[in-house]
Scaffold this motif. Structure first.
Motif, short mmCIF file in Angstrom:
data_model
loop_
_atom_site.label_atom_id
_atom_site.label_comp_id
_atom_site.label_asym_id
_atom_site.label_seq_id
_atom_site.Cartn_x
_atom_site.Cartn_y
_atom_site.Cartn_z
N GLU A 1 24.95 34.35 41.30
CA GLU A 1 26.27 34.97 41.30
C GLU A 1 26.62 35.41 39.88
O GLU A 1 26.41 34.67 38.93
CB GLU A 1 27.30 33.96 41.80
N VAL A 2 27.18 36.63 39.75
CA VAL A 2 27.67 37.12 38.47
C VAL A 2 29.14 36.72 38.36
O VAL A 2 29.93 36.98 39.27
CB VAL A 2 27.54 38.66 38.36
N LEU A 3 29.47 36.06 37.23
CA LEU A 3 30.84 35.63 36.98
C LEU A 3 31.39 36.36 35.76
O LEU A 3 30.66 36.60 34.79
CB LEU A 3 30.88 34.13 36.71
N ASP A 4 32.68 36.70 35.81
CA ASP A 4 33.31 37.33 34.64
C ASP A 4 33.77 36.25 33.66
O ASP A 4 33.53 35.06 33.86
CB ASP A 4 34.44 38.26 35.06
N GLN A 5 34.46 36.68 32.59
CA GLN A 5 34.90 35.76 31.54
C GLN A 5 35.81 34.65 32.07
O GLN A 5 35.83 33.55 31.54
CB GLN A 5 35.66 36.52 30.43
N ALA A 6 36.56 34.95 33.13
CA ALA A 6 37.48 33.96 33.70
C ALA A 6 36.81 33.09 34.76
O ALA A 6 37.46 32.24 35.36
CB ALA A 6 38.69 34.69 34.31
N GLY A 7 35.52 33.31 35.00
CA GLY A 7 34.81 32.54 36.02
C GLY A 7 34.98 33.07 37.43
O GLY A 7 34.60 32.41 38.39
N GLU A 8 35.54 34.28 37.55
CA GLU A 8 35.72 34.90 38.86
C GLU A 8 34.42 35.59 39.30
O GLU A 8 33.74 36.21 38.49
CB GLU A 8 36.84 35.94 38.82
N SER A 9 34.13 35.51 40.59
CA SER A 9 32.91 36.11 41.13
C SER A 9 33.02 37.63 41.17
O SER A 9 34.01 38.18 41.66
CB SER A 9 32.67 35.59 42.55
N LEU A 10 31.98 38.29 40.65
CA LEU A 10 31.92 39.76 40.69
C LEU A 10 30.93 40.25 41.74
O LEU A 10 31.14 41.28 42.36
CB LEU A 10 31.53 40.31 39.32
N ARG A 11 29.84 39.51 41.93
CA ARG A 11 28.84 39.87 42.93
C ARG A 11 27.93 38.67 43.15
O ARG A 11 27.60 37.95 42.21
CB ARG A 11 28.02 41.07 42.42
N ARG A 12 27.53 38.47 44.40
CA ARG A 12 26.66 37.33 44.73
C ARG A 12 25.45 37.84 45.50
O ARG A 12 25.56 38.75 46.32
CB ARG A 12 27.44 36.32 45.57
N SER A 13 24.31 37.23 45.25
CA SER A 13 23.08 37.62 45.96
C SER A 13 23.12 37.12 47.40
O SER A 13 23.91 36.23 47.75
CB SER A 13 21.85 37.04 45.26
N GLU A 14 22.23 37.67 48.20
CA GLU A 14 22.01 37.14 49.54
C GLU A 14 21.28 35.80 49.39
O GLU A 14 20.49 35.63 48.47
CB GLU A 14 21.15 38.10 50.37
#
Length: 144
Positions: free
Chosen positions: A107-120
């Motif tokens: 999973e890609v997380l932004d600076q705030a720890g929010e999810s931007l995109r997750r793999s299958e």
């Protein structure tokens, strides 16, 4: 600039060429980052059976576009967070991955720890040769 073509000579009108613009992802208006098109796990492979890895699993993640400044990759093994990859890295080694069936996600997380995109989810299995079950497809059986 107006273009003159055979059709425009016949009609007496000149044509205005279409403007060409580069297409592709545009930065998100709120955050300023490019949206991620894909996050996938390259290694291990889907449904791969791994033998005798001694609890060590090498993982490679692919991100498109490449990971942007301030963003991080988080790995999940069987739904639990197990590793945050170093900035700029797309590879790591996980420890304590023992025999059995597992799922792995990135999973890609932004600076705030929010999810931007997750793999299958990727499924794989770990097998371990044992005295009770010495059959290993990588080792031919002993002659009788």
């Amino acid at each position: 600039m107006r273009a003159v073509t055979a059709a425009s000579r016949a009609t007496g009108r000149s044509e205005v060429p279409a403007q060409t613009t580069a297409t592709g992802p545009r930065p998100n208006a709120e955050s300023g980052y490019l949206p991620y098109r894909q996050v996938s796990i390259e290694s291990p492979a889907q449904d791969e059976v791994l033998w005798n890895i001694e609890g060590q699993l090498d993982v490679t993640v692919s991100v498109d576009p490449p990971l942007q400044a301030g963003h991080q990759l988080q790995l999940y093994l069987d739904g639990e967070p197990v590793a945050m990859l170093d900035p700029g890295s797309n590879q790591t080694r996980l420890s304590a991955v023992f025999r059995g069936a597992h799922t792995l996600e990135a999973e890609v997380l932004d600076q705030a720890g929010e999810s931007l995109r997750r793999s299958e989810p990727l499924r794989f299995s770990v097998r371990q040769t044992s005295i009770q079950n010495p059959v290993n497809p990588l080792v031919p059986p002993a002659p009788r």
